[in-house]
Design a protein around this motif. Structure first.
Motif, PDB file in Angstrom:
ATOM      1  N   GLN A   1     -80.719  40.274   0.421  1.00  0.00           N
ATOM      2  CA  GLN A   1     -80.032  41.261   1.034  1.00  0.00           C
ATOM      3  C   GLN A   1     -78.930  42.169   0.113  1.00  0.00           C
ATOM      4  OE1 GLN A   1     -79.070  41.035   5.301  1.00  0.00           O
ATOM      5  NE2 GLN A   1     -76.952  41.414   4.844  1.00  0.00           N
ATOM      6  N   ILE A   2     -79.291  43.314   0.251  1.00  0.00           N
ATOM      7  CA  ILE A   2     -78.352  44.089  -0.652  1.00  0.00           C
ATOM      8  C   ILE A   2     -77.628  45.048   0.444  1.00  0.00           C
ATOM      9  CG2 ILE A   2     -78.366  45.935  -2.632  1.00  0.00           C
ATOM     10  CD1 ILE A   2     -81.432  44.763  -3.310  1.00  0.00           C
ATOM     11  N   ASP A   3     -76.252  45.005   0.055  1.00  0.00           N
ATOM     12  CA  ASP A   3     -75.344  45.675   0.820  1.00  0.00           C
ATOM     13  C   ASP A   3     -74.514  46.658  -0.102  1.00  0.00           C
ATOM     14  OD1 ASP A   3     -73.516  46.894   2.765  1.00  0.00           O
ATOM     15  OD2 ASP A   3     -72.699  44.818   3.377  1.00  0.00           O
ATOM     16  N   PRO A   4     -75.079  47.960  -0.081  1.00  0.00           N
ATOM     17  CA  PRO A   4     -74.254  48.995  -1.024  1.00  0.00           C
ATOM     18  C   PRO A   4     -72.865  49.219  -0.658  1.00  0.00           C
ATOM     19  CG  PRO A   4     -76.301  49.670  -0.544  1.00  0.00           C
ATOM     20  CD  PRO A   4     -76.187  48.678   0.556  1.00  0.00           C
ATOM     21  N   PHE A   5     -71.969  49.254  -1.639  1.00  0.00           N
ATOM     22  CA  PHE A   5     -70.479  49.551  -1.539  1.00  0.00           C
ATOM     23  C   PHE A   5     -70.358  51.029  -1.160  1.00  0.00           C
ATOM     24  CE2 PHE A   5     -70.017  46.204  -5.184  1.00  0.00           C
ATOM     25  CZ  PHE A   5     -69.739  45.491  -4.215  1.00  0.00           C
ATOM     26  N   ASP A   6     -71.186  51.824  -1.721  1.00  0.00           N
ATOM     27  CA  ASP A   6     -71.112  53.172  -1.198  1.00  0.00           C
ATOM     28  C   ASP A   6     -72.779  53.523  -0.446  1.00  0.00           C
ATOM     29  OD1 ASP A   6     -71.505  56.052  -0.913  1.00  0.00           O
ATOM     30  OD2 ASP A   6     -71.357  56.455  -3.237  1.00  0.00           O
ATOM     31  N   LYS A   7     -72.715  53.713   0.820  1.00  0.00           N
ATOM     32  CA  LYS A   7     -73.876  53.762   1.628  1.00  0.00           C
ATOM     33  C   LYS A   7     -74.793  55.098   1.178  1.00  0.00           C
ATOM     34  CE  LYS A   7     -72.646  50.243   3.805  1.00  0.00           C
ATOM     35  NZ  LYS A   7     -73.363  48.884   3.446  1.00  0.00           N
ATOM     36  N   SER A   8     -74.123  56.168   0.562  1.00  0.00           N
ATOM     37  CA  SER A   8     -74.853  57.148   0.296  1.00  0.00           C
ATOM     38  C   SER A   8     -75.744  57.159  -0.776  1.00  0.00           C
ATOM     39  CB  SER A   8     -73.695  58.349  -0.041  1.00  0.00           C
ATOM     40  OG  SER A   8     -73.158  58.038  -1.467  1.00  0.00           O
TER      41      SER A   8
END
Length: 250
Positions: A131-138
């Motif tokens: 599971q990859i959770d980006p710090f910057d959702k954009s």
């Protein structure tokens, strides 16, 4: 060229003087000299992956004064070869979820290639999923694109907030391909180690040719370099063997 060489020698002399200016009792007892015969101004032609080309000069100095320095340098470079091998082997996908397989994925972040693991947290919800959770959702879509184009054979599932990657079971044919990749990386590591060995032996021979060391010391240093080489080659075999067992584990 003579003017350039003279200018560089003057700058070098100033740098050495400043770098070794006495700041304590130990340095104040040391004297540093630069032998102009150890400096070469060599013409070069620009090459590489960049767009620019051209010619210039390279300032080269004799880097080693003793065989001990050469042996330490060789061992340090050998260790870097091993570290690189381990990192490359981590990117070979097995049937279990491992965040390390994404270590070499580069994401275009405002036009600059950026390692994925610096742009998101990567967790392992279960043995078959990342599971990859980006710090910057954009940049979630950019991360998804980078994973698809990475050549890892992974299919990311992007819900707009996090990206999930299901790790499929490996077929027998795929395992054989992965084993070949492991062996190829191992051979690359051995080639790199042999190249370092060659450089070390060449540097020892240069010291002997200059008269800084005798024939016996030269032979002894070359023998020691070979012993270190043999040790690290065995380390390569051990590391590759361990990865192969991991790949074959069902």
């Amino acid at each position: 060229m003579k003017v350039l060489a003279t200018s560089i020698l003057l700058l070098l002399s100033a740098s050495v003087t400043n770098a070794f200016a006495p700041s304590n009792s130990f340095l104040s007892r040391s004297t540093v000299t630069v032998d102009a015969s150890q400096i070469q101004i060599l013409p070069t032609t620009g090459t590489g992956t960049g767009t620019g080309t051209g010619t210039g000069t390279v300032l080269q100095m004799a880097a080693f004064e003793t065989t001990e320095e050469i042996e330490l340098d060789v061992e340090e470079r050998f260790q870097k070869c091993l570290d690189s091998l381990k990192k490359n082997l981590q990117t070979i996908r097995t049937g279990r979820a491992n965040p390390a397989i994404l270590d070499l994925v580069q994401v275009s972040y405002y036009g600059a290639p950026t390692p994925l693991n610096q742009m998101a947290s990567i967790s392992v919800p279960n043995s078959q999923q990342l599971q990859i959770d980006p710090f910057d959702k954009s940049v979630t879509n950019d991360i998804e694109k980078a994973i698809i184009e990475s050549g890892l054979g992974l299919t990311p599932n992007n819900d707009g907030t996090v990206i999930r990657i299901n790790i499929p079971a490996i077929t027998e044919d795929r395992r054989k391909d992965l084993l070949k990749q492991c062996k190829a990386l191992g051979e690359d590591g051995k080639v790199a180690i042999r190249n370092v060995r060659r450089d070390g032996v060449d540097n020892v021979k240069k010291l002997e040719k200059k008269g800084d060391i005798g024939e016996d010391e030269s032979k002894g240093a070359q023998s020691e370099i070979q012993k270190i080489t043999d040790k690290f080659v065995k380390d390569v075999d051990s590391i590759v063997s361990s990865k192969e067992k991991e790949v074959m584990q069902v």
